[in-house]
Design a protein around this motif. Structure first.
Motif, short mmCIF file in Angstrom:
data_model
loop_
_atom_site.label_atom_id
_atom_site.label_comp_id
_atom_site.label_asym_id
_atom_site.label_seq_id
_atom_site.Cartn_x
_atom_site.Cartn_y
_atom_site.Cartn_z
N ARG A 233 67.37 78.11 51.84
CA ARG A 233 67.83 78.38 53.20
C ARG A 233 69.36 78.50 53.26
O ARG A 233 69.90 79.39 53.93
N VAL A 234 70.04 77.59 52.56
CA VAL A 234 71.50 77.64 52.55
C VAL A 234 71.99 78.93 51.90
O VAL A 234 72.88 79.62 52.43
N VAL A 235 71.41 79.27 50.75
CA VAL A 235 71.83 80.49 50.05
C VAL A 235 71.55 81.73 50.89
O VAL A 235 72.38 82.64 50.99
N ALA A 236 70.39 81.77 51.52
CA ALA A 236 70.04 82.94 52.34
C ALA A 236 70.96 83.06 53.55
O ALA A 236 71.41 84.15 53.90
N ALA A 237 71.25 81.91 54.20
CA ALA A 237 72.13 81.95 55.37
C ALA A 237 73.52 82.44 54.99
O ALA A 237 74.10 83.28 55.69
N TRP A 238 74.05 81.93 53.88
CA TRP A 238 75.38 82.38 53.44
C TRP A 238 75.35 83.84 53.00
O TRP A 238 76.33 84.57 53.20
N SER A 239 74.26 84.29 52.44
CA SER A 239 74.14 85.69 52.02
C SER A 239 74.13 86.62 53.24
O SER A 239 74.77 87.68 53.24
N ILE A 240 73.40 86.22 54.26
CA ILE A 240 73.39 87.02 55.49
C ILE A 240 74.77 87.05 56.12
O ILE A 240 75.25 88.10 56.59
N LEU A 241 75.43 85.88 56.16
CA LEU A 241 76.79 85.83 56.71
C LEU A 241 77.74 86.72 55.92
O LEU A 241 78.55 87.46 56.50
N ALA A 242 77.62 86.70 54.60
CA ALA A 242 78.47 87.55 53.76
C ALA A 242 78.20 89.03 54.00
O ALA A 242 79.12 89.86 53.98
N ALA A 243 76.94 89.36 54.25
CA ALA A 243 76.60 90.77 54.49
C ALA A 243 77.28 91.31 55.74
O ALA A 243 77.58 92.51 55.82
N TYR A 244 77.55 90.43 56.70
CA TYR A 244 78.19 90.88 57.94
C TYR A 244 79.70 90.69 57.95
O TYR A 244 80.37 91.23 58.83
N THR A 245 80.23 89.95 57.00
CA THR A 245 81.67 89.70 57.00
C THR A 245 82.42 90.48 55.92
O THR A 245 83.55 90.93 56.16
N ILE A 246 81.82 90.65 54.75
CA ILE A 246 82.53 91.34 53.66
C ILE A 246 82.97 92.75 54.06
O ILE A 246 84.13 93.13 53.83
#
Length: 471
Positions: free
Chosen positions: A343-356
């Motif tokens: 869950r933590v990895v997926a949440a950070w991955s989604i956040l990175a997809a919208y910020t990078i």
């Protein structure tokens, strides 16, 4: 025969000589008419901040807009010695006179309220050393000129606008260059004259403390220059916030000539994300499109766009393979710990997809290109996250659709005023937030289902590989 030869040769020579004399005379008249100009619009440029390039672009756009408005004055940039030679040459190619100076040491760095981004703004005092001009209009780079303002050169020894009721603004002011005044200012810096903010704003407000009590400037009809100090009408430095309240200019005193943006540093009008968050951001970019263009940023924009399109195409092709890889793996750790970690990895991955994508887009590109590239990039990176974690596309992309909706709400051109616009944005956010939260919860739930499926298979060691793949 000789006479006919002379006629055939001498007449053309005489005509050519006469044309040369006339052309030389005309050139001399043009040169005499052009002559050295008595006035100048000046700005400063220095290095040492994370936004040096943005201010360089902003300065070029402002100087070019003055040329487009046929300003009858030189355009001058006071540049510190460490400004890149390529930038200096570009300014010269634009017809700008570049004056190279050493940075003035700021004696107020130890003040508690000192902001490091104002460390070199005291270079603005060099404007008083431009003694080859009778009057100088000193400018910050975040000004948008709506019309010619050459009448400012009729003002006195110092003139400025009071945006704040009690403190004048140094984003635009008129001065009479004087080496005596310049040397006196340097002396005041050396002895530590009181400066509330440690920048040019506080120093000049302290140096000209009685400006608020001076008369308002009205340009004489006969074109003569005034003596003394004057307050400039607000129309020469219209704070953008006055526009946002009614979504139009309603300043009755003085001409509506110059717009300034003394706002948060990251919402200057040249940043692509400033529009449609702030409606006036598009006005600055329209000036840049007309005066300078976007040739310096377009190659990087094109490369990023092609990369994102390639990522989307590859993901569409390899998605079945990724699915099998995820369903065939065997986990050795406990299900609860793995679920929390996933869950933590997926949440950070989604956040990175919208910020990078937001941070790698050229900051000064046109807003329409910037937002299009951001949406393309966030969609492609979100697709990677969807395939890796076997998530349902709609919940992950709900934020993506929400951003598109927010942009449409903010860019809607027919609001009655700024209050209605703010309420519309608030209402949209209020309605959209529960949907985005529900999509996040659903995404986390899908991760739990994935873990439970794998745990179920771990409890059945007799399963064949073929059944696992089909399952």
């Amino acid at each position: 025969m000789v006479r006919s030869w002379w006629r055939s040769l001498g007449l053309p020579l005489f005509v050519a000589a006469w044309v040369a004399v006339v052309a030389a005379g005309a050139g001399a008249e043009v040169a005499a008419a052009a002559g050295p100009r008595r006035h100048a619009y000046a700005a400063m440029m220095y290095m040492g901040t994370p936004r040096d390039y943005e201010f360089y672009v902003a300065t070029r756009v402002m100087m070019r807009s003055l040329g487009r408005l046929s300003a009858d004055a030189d355009r001058v940039v006071i540049a510190s010695l460490d400004v890149p030679p390529l930038w200096v040459q570009s300014l010269k190619d634009d017809g700008v006179n570049v004056v190279s100076v050493e940075n003035l040491k700021n004696p107020y760095e130890k003040q508690e309220n000192f902001n490091i981004r104002f460390k070199l703004t005291l270079n603005k005092l060099y404007a008083w050393s431009l003694v080859s001009y009778e009057r100088v209009v000193m400018l910050d780079s975040d000004n948008i000129f709506l019309q010619n303002t050459d009448e400012l050169f009729q003002c006195g020894q110092f003139c400025a606008v009071f945006i704040n009721p009690c403190i004048f603004h140094t984003g635009l002011f008129v001065l009479q260059p004087s080496m005596d005044v310049f040397k006196n200012m340097l002396h005041e810096l050396a002895v530590g004259r009181e400066n509330p903010d440690g920048a040019d704003q506080g120093f000049l407000a302290s140096y000209f403390p009685d400006l608020l009590d001076q008369p308002m400037f009205h340009p004489p009809a006969n074109g003569t220059k005034l003596d003394g100090t004057y307050r400039l009408p607000l129309g020469y430095q219209m704070d953008a916030s006055y526009y946002y309240l009614k979504l139009r200019w309603s300043i009755p005193c003085g001409p509506n000539s110059v717009v300034t943006f003394p706002s948060a540093p990251w919402f200057k009008p040249w940043y692509w994300w400033s529009w449609p968050v702030l409606p006036l951001g598009l006005s600055w970019h329209e000036q840049r499109r007309e005066d300078l263009g976007y040739s310096s940023e377009l190659p990087l924009v094109l490369i990023q766009a092609l990369l994102y399109i390639g990522v989307i195409a590859v993901i569409r092709l390899v998605r079945p393979g990724l699915s099998k890889m995820c369903y065939n793996r065997r986990m050795e750790k406990s299900t609860i710990f793995l679920l929390s970690l996933l869950r933590v990895v997926a949440a950070w991955s989604i956040l990175a997809a919208y910020t990078i994508p937001f941070f790698i887009i050229p900051r000064t590109v046109h807003p329409l290109l910037g937002w299009s590239l951001y949406l393309l990039g966030s969609f492609s990176l979100s697709s990677i996250v969807i395939n890796i974690f076997l998530l349902q596309p709609l919940p992950v992309l709900m934020t993506w659709f929400g951003i598109i909706g927010a942009l449409l709400v903010m860019a809607f051109p027919w609001y009655l005023n700024g209050v209605v616009r703010a309420l519309a944005v608030f209402a949209y956010t209020f309605c959209c937030a529960p949907l985005i939260w529900a999509s996040l919860v659903k995404t986390m739930s899908s991760l739990q289902i994935l873990i439970e499926r794998d745990a179920f298979r771990l409890g059945e060691p007799n399963q064949s590989a073929e059944f696992t793949k089909l399952y």
